[in-house]
Design an enzyme around this catalytic site. Sequence first.
Site, short mmCIF file in Angstrom:
data_model
loop_
_atom_site.label_atom_id
_atom_site.label_comp_id
_atom_site.label_asym_id
_atom_site.label_seq_id
_atom_site.Cartn_x
_atom_site.Cartn_y
_atom_site.Cartn_z
N HIS B 68 48.00 31.76 42.81
CA HIS B 68 47.56 33.14 43.05
C HIS B 68 46.60 33.22 44.22
O HIS B 68 45.82 32.32 44.48
CB HIS B 68 47.00 33.79 41.77
CG HIS B 68 45.70 33.22 41.26
ND1 HIS B 68 44.48 33.67 41.67
CD2 HIS B 68 45.45 32.27 40.33
CE1 HIS B 68 43.53 33.02 41.02
NE2 HIS B 68 44.09 32.16 40.21
N ASP B 183 39.44 28.64 43.19
CA ASP B 183 40.37 29.25 42.25
C ASP B 183 40.89 30.54 42.88
O ASP B 183 40.18 31.53 42.90
CB ASP B 183 39.62 29.54 40.94
CG ASP B 183 40.45 30.28 39.90
OD1 ASP B 183 39.88 30.74 38.91
OD2 ASP B 183 41.68 30.37 40.09
N GLU B 217 45.96 37.87 39.53
CA GLU B 217 45.89 36.98 38.36
C GLU B 217 44.57 37.13 37.63
O GLU B 217 44.50 37.13 36.41
CB GLU B 217 46.08 35.52 38.83
CG GLU B 217 46.27 34.52 37.71
CD GLU B 217 45.00 33.99 37.09
OE1 GLU B 217 43.91 34.18 37.70
OE2 GLU B 217 45.07 33.41 35.99
N GLU B 218 43.50 37.30 38.38
CA GLU B 218 42.16 37.32 37.76
C GLU B 218 41.94 38.52 36.87
O GLU B 218 41.12 38.49 35.96
CB GLU B 218 41.07 37.25 38.84
CG GLU B 218 41.08 35.97 39.64
CD GLU B 218 40.71 34.72 38.83
OE1 GLU B 218 40.43 34.84 37.61
OE2 GLU B 218 40.70 33.62 39.41
N HIS B 326 34.62 30.32 38.91
CA HIS B 326 34.25 31.73 38.94
C HIS B 326 32.79 31.92 39.37
O HIS B 326 32.15 32.90 39.00
CB HIS B 326 34.50 32.42 37.59
CG HIS B 326 35.95 32.68 37.31
ND1 HIS B 326 36.39 33.58 36.37
CD2 HIS B 326 37.06 32.15 37.86
CE1 HIS B 326 37.72 33.59 36.36
NE2 HIS B 326 38.15 32.72 37.26
#
Lengths: 353, 359
Positions: B68, B183, B217-218, B326
Amino acid sequence: MENIKNYIEELCSIMTVSGFEYRNKEKILKLGEKIFDEATTDKVGSYLFVKRSKKENAPRILIDAHIDEIGFVVSEICDGGFLKFSSVGGLDAHVLQGCEVTVYGKQEIFGIITSTPPHLLTNETKNKLEKPEELYIDTGYSKASLENIVSVGSPVSFCEKCISLSNDILCGHGFDNKVSCASALDAISGVSAEELAFDVYLLFSCREEYGGFVGAQTGADRAKADLALSLDVNFARAPKIDETLSLKMGEGYSVSLSAVTSRKFTKKIIELSKRSNLPYQTVAEPNNVGTNGNVLGLSNFGIPCVDLGIPLGSMHTFSETVSLYDCKSLSRLLSAIIRDASLASEVCNARKN
Amino acid sequence: MQEKIELLKTLSLAFGPSGLEDEVRSIIEKEISPFITDISSDALGNLIAFLPADKQRETAPTLMLCAHMDEVGLMITGYDENGFLRFDEIGGLSEKIVPGRRVTIFARDSKKISGVISVKPTHLQQKDERDSVTPLSEMYIDVGAKSKTEAEATVDIGDCAVFDSDFVVFGENGSKVKCKALDDRLGCAVLINLIKRLSKERVLRNFNIAFCFTTREETGLSGALTVAKRLSPEYAVIVETTAVSDIYGTPSHMRVAELGHGGAISIADRSTVYDRHFVNFCLRYKDELPVQLKEYVSGGNDASHIHRASDGCHVLALSAPTRYLHSPACVSDTRDYYAMEELLYRIVRDFELLQKREV
């Protein structure tokens, strides 16, 4: 304001964790090179710069700005290259996790303060704020290699970069109290010996963050001045902060009204600010100015002391904010003070009495 | 190697919170277009680079490799009287890493504005404030505005922000990297490196490969769902990062996976049970390259949508173990970054064996 910004950035690039101010002696002494007649250090780690007036019997003014910053020391080297640490000065546990730091050993090592990601927090741990003792510095080294580079007692400072926001506001770490040091250097560097009404003693005192006023007391006793100015930072207004305890940012330096400073000379400096059209704000701090100003007046056999400040946002975090306009305003005030003959003569009179 | 690190750096520093992945997509397109001609994007902003099978095209199944493009971030929700900004999270943030952070806001006319999340000084905190976690609703962004009017003239409600964090290589032998958005820009970089490699070290295939760079995605309502429906893949590998706690003091059953021990393969997470055959197939390579199992059921990723799209799909999640996920300071290991590409190359090379499902 570019000059002050350069001084701030240069000072912030020099590690001065409270108690370790001696480590970068050459760099700090060099800052005073072209400005002062004398530059020395002392037994506890403060720096004293002297610039003499050409006038005979000029009184001495002591300008104190503590040069130390909050930070940490390594308390244990653990497996996996993790370091346990202790705080130096008042650190806020809300702003430690995931921070970038530099560990000062035989070489400088980059580290990150550990944090549990949201995916692995439970209902119990989600709302619990870990204490500094429960966190580690992640260096990415093996324990064996790390032991050859750092040791228990190695200092650690924040290393997040300095950024600019709008309206000439800067954000960075160590602004408490390097913005004051920078303002003082900016002011004094712009005044020639012929213009000086005072012999200027600039004290970059050590260990203010540590507590106990060691640097200020010993430095002031050494300087044997006739008037002292304490320069430090004050709380800038922000959401959820009491208006009576804070100052507006971008509206000038602060002048403290307090029982521990000289009401007479504080008023004279306010008058000078008005005459020179300089922006100032007053703040009432009856019992305690929260800075070296508490003790400077007690040096030798007692001298008048005035407490001045620069509004600072998010104090004691790696993202302190300051208005360059406020720093420059303080610099202009200092410049006016050290050139002011009538103020110098008042100080001489006070000295005789 | 240096080129691969530079790519990771460029991707990680790009601005791309969920719903606003344009900058990241442009970078990816630019990187892969010399090597793949069939590149398309859809209404949700997903980017699909398609390598058709060399033989038996009409009946060729599709292997979907997915990463992603979006990162967690913040969205401006309002203003306070003094010119500070109110905000909320995009994706999941821990309040413990938000105070004091520098952010970059993408404002009108594509201007990038710097801000910092303001903190009430510890000296002024009450005892209960000092010991408790500050909720996001009590945090504010300072952009240096002097008034609410000035703030309104600079930043709009709905504008998005990401953390402002430099890319740093550190640790012994430079084995670690720190940046925001590893990420899942690390996953995107692995796929780009694989595309380049497959164009140099060709593998004759009776299957298609679809490299999918997905959006959102998040936020959980992901772009991957529509891509999977369109492609109906037979096999899919979700190339991700996974939150680990391989920190000193964490008991072994809570560490999840170890940095430097290779990509972590999931058995199951909160939304998917992975194809056990596919998992075992990958573990066969453990003598040639570092690879490990993720030892904790936690988190979730695009596999959740992909494996139930159309009539189902065999899925594998291959994730770079990453600390402080994150946060502005995600930390991954470069050895895992390289090892994941190695494993994916072998999956492509030995795909016909995988399809036999004999292991």
